[in-house]
Scaffold this motif. Sequence first.
Motif, PDB file in Angstrom:
ATOM      1  N   SER A   1       0.811  -1.227   0.000  1.00  0.00           N
ATOM      2  CA  SER A   1       0.000   0.000   0.000  1.00  0.00           C
ATOM      3  C   SER A   1       0.848   1.284   0.000  1.00  0.00           C
ATOM      4  O   SER A   1       0.499   2.270  -0.660  1.00  0.00           O
ATOM      5  N   LEU A   2       1.990   1.285   0.716  1.00  0.00           N
ATOM      6  CA  LEU A   2       2.849   2.490   0.700  1.00  0.00           C
ATOM      7  C   LEU A   2       3.447   2.693  -0.690  1.00  0.00           C
ATOM      8  O   LEU A   2       3.573   3.820  -1.173  1.00  0.00           O
ATOM      9  N   GLU A   3       3.786   1.583  -1.341  1.00  0.00           N
ATOM     10  CA  GLU A   3       4.305   1.663  -2.709  1.00  0.00           C
ATOM     11  C   GLU A   3       3.222   2.179  -3.659  1.00  0.00           C
ATOM     12  O   GLU A   3       3.497   3.042  -4.510  1.00  0.00           O
ATOM     13  N   ASP A   4       1.991   1.670  -3.494  1.00  0.00           N
ATOM     14  CA  ASP A   4       0.887   2.132  -4.349  1.00  0.00           C
ATOM     15  C   ASP A   4       0.658   3.633  -4.195  1.00  0.00           C
ATOM     16  O   ASP A   4       0.395   4.334  -5.175  1.00  0.00           O
ATOM     17  N   ARG A   5       0.779   4.109  -2.963  1.00  0.00           N
ATOM     18  CA  ARG A   5       0.575   5.546  -2.717  1.00  0.00           C
ATOM     19  C   ARG A   5       1.650   6.371  -3.433  1.00  0.00           C
ATOM     20  O   ARG A   5       1.361   7.404  -4.037  1.00  0.00           O
TER      21      ARG A   5
ATOM     22  N   GLY B   1       3.178   9.603  -8.739  1.00  0.00           N
ATOM     23  CA  GLY B   1       4.041   9.768  -9.915  1.00  0.00           C
ATOM     24  C   GLY B   1       5.383   9.056  -9.835  1.00  0.00           C
ATOM     25  O   GLY B   1       6.177   9.121 -10.776  1.00  0.00           O
ATOM     26  N   ALA B   2       5.666   8.395  -8.712  1.00  0.00           N
ATOM     27  CA  ALA B   2       6.920   7.633  -8.629  1.00  0.00           C
ATOM     28  C   ALA B   2       6.833   6.427  -9.561  1.00  0.00           C
ATOM     29  O   ALA B   2       5.744   5.914  -9.822  1.00  0.00           O
ATOM     30  N   THR B   3       7.973   5.987 -10.070  1.00  0.00           N
ATOM     31  CA  THR B   3       7.964   4.815 -10.950  1.00  0.00           C
ATOM     32  C   THR B   3       8.880   3.698 -10.439  1.00  0.00           C
ATOM     33  O   THR B   3       8.635   2.532 -10.702  1.00  0.00           O
ATOM     34  N   ARG B   4       9.946   4.069  -9.731  1.00  0.00           N
ATOM     35  CA  ARG B   4      10.889   3.054  -9.237  1.00  0.00           C
ATOM     36  C   ARG B   4      11.080   3.254  -7.741  1.00  0.00           C
ATOM     37  O   ARG B   4      11.812   4.142  -7.307  1.00  0.00           O
ATOM     38  N   ILE B   5      10.394   2.432  -6.968  1.00  0.00           N
ATOM     39  CA  ILE B   5      10.361   2.621  -5.513  1.00  0.00           C
ATOM     40  C   ILE B   5      11.261   1.588  -4.846  1.00  0.00           C
ATOM     41  O   ILE B   5      11.082   0.385  -5.037  1.00  0.00           O
ATOM     42  N   ALA B   6      12.221   2.076  -4.067  1.00  0.00           N
ATOM     43  CA  ALA B   6      13.131   1.167  -3.359  1.00  0.00           C
ATOM     44  C   ALA B   6      12.812   1.161  -1.876  1.00  0.00           C
ATOM     45  O   ALA B   6      12.605   2.205  -1.265  1.00  0.00           O
TER      46      ALA B   6
ATOM     47  N   PRO C   1       6.391  -5.538  -8.838  1.00  0.00           N
ATOM     48  CA  PRO C   1       5.080  -5.689  -8.184  1.00  0.00           C
ATOM     49  C   PRO C   1       4.331  -6.951  -8.601  1.00  0.00           C
ATOM     50  O   PRO C   1       3.482  -7.441  -7.871  1.00  0.00           O
ATOM     51  N   THR C   2       4.686  -7.504  -9.756  1.00  0.00           N
ATOM     52  CA  THR C   2       3.993  -8.706 -10.222  1.00  0.00           C
ATOM     53  C   THR C   2       4.667  -9.986  -9.710  1.00  0.00           C
ATOM     54  O   THR C   2       4.170 -11.080  -9.932  1.00  0.00           O
ATOM     55  N   ARG C   3       5.808  -9.839  -9.046  1.00  0.00           N
ATOM     56  CA  ARG C   3       6.550 -11.033  -8.600  1.00  0.00           C
ATOM     57  C   ARG C   3       7.034 -10.878  -7.159  1.00  0.00           C
ATOM     58  O   ARG C   3       8.202 -11.075  -6.851  1.00  0.00           O
ATOM     59  N   ILE C   4       6.137 -10.499  -6.267  1.00  0.00           N
ATOM     60  CA  ILE C   4       6.503 -10.345  -4.858  1.00  0.00           C
ATOM     61  C   ILE C   4       6.518 -11.737  -4.204  1.00  0.00           C
ATOM     62  O   ILE C   4       5.523 -12.462  -4.282  1.00  0.00           O
ATOM     63  N   PRO C   5       7.634 -12.128  -3.581  1.00  0.00           N
ATOM     64  CA  PRO C   5       7.710 -13.473  -2.999  1.00  0.00           C
ATOM     65  C   PRO C   5       6.604 -13.719  -1.969  1.00  0.00           C
ATOM     66  O   PRO C   5       6.343 -12.874  -1.114  1.00  0.00           O
TER      67      PRO C   5
ATOM     68  N   ALA D   1      18.664   4.118 -11.165  1.00  0.00           N
ATOM     69  CA  ALA D   1      18.381   4.632  -9.822  1.00  0.00           C
ATOM     70  C   ALA D   1      16.878   4.669  -9.529  1.00  0.00           C
ATOM     71  O   ALA D   1      16.066   4.834 -10.441  1.00  0.00           O
ATOM     72  N   PRO D   2      16.519   4.512  -8.256  1.00  0.00           N
ATOM     73  CA  PRO D   2      15.114   4.680  -7.871  1.00  0.00           C
ATOM     74  C   PRO D   2      14.724   6.154  -7.886  1.00  0.00           C
ATOM     75  O   PRO D   2      15.600   7.030  -7.923  1.00  0.00           O
ATOM     76  N   ASP D   3      13.420   6.433  -7.888  1.00  0.00           N
ATOM     77  CA  ASP D   3      12.985   7.830  -7.783  1.00  0.00           C
ATOM     78  C   ASP D   3      12.174   8.063  -6.505  1.00  0.00           C
ATOM     79  O   ASP D   3      11.678   9.172  -6.273  1.00  0.00           O
ATOM     80  N   TYR D   4      12.043   7.028  -5.677  1.00  0.00           N
ATOM     81  CA  TYR D   4      11.324   7.182  -4.411  1.00  0.00           C
ATOM     82  C   TYR D   4      11.859   6.130  -3.449  1.00  0.00           C
ATOM     83  O   TYR D   4      12.071   4.980  -3.838  1.00  0.00           O
TER      84      TYR D   4
END
Length: 205
Positions: free
Chosen positions: A7-11, A16-21, A44-48, A108-111
């Motif tokens: 959910s924090l990643e979705d927010r 507008g973030a695209t690469r969240i680390a 996001p499609t392959r979360i263990p 690099a990540p952007d968030y």
Amino acid sequence: MDYPDFSLEDRALSKGATRIAGVDEVGRGPLAGPVTAAAVILDPTRIPAGLNDSKKLSAKKREAIAKEIWATAQVSVAHATVEEIDEINILRASHLAMERAVAALDPAPDYLLIDGNLIPRDLMLTSEAVVKGDGKSVSIAAASVVAKIARDDIMMDLAQQFPGYGWDTNAGYPSKSHKAALQNLGVTPHHRRSFKPVHNILYQG
């Protein structure tokens, strides 16, 4: 058991973030060894399945999930040395390890979602500090798992070189047997001299 989610990643994505680390560190409490950080950008499609805060997973489950993270996500691991810990203090050293882990991600990540209540001062990216983040965000949980295994592996190697301190089981934390070994065997080059139990042995009258 509560599991972290996306959910924090979705927010962040909705802003507008695209690469969240997710970023986490391990090893602030031990008397010996480096402090280790990891930064992980999950697919996001392959979360263990079963991904959780590393402290809530069995060693076997942690190993299996770590393998999956390395196979499906973008991962980097970095450290701050015992010398750096003694020179700049453990909090700053743990932040330095985090900064290094983030800098090693390419592209690099952007968030950033960072475990804890502080954002390392030299991170110039948009960042969010998340208290107990490894129990809330799957990205931070993934970083916690990767960092823990990376640091445990280092401590197991060091345990071979410096037997008697039990680093293969206590990972350098101040267990009773580790503190007894410090008294009996003395201080190694891998002990943190700025930490009180070590300092006291070095400088006891």
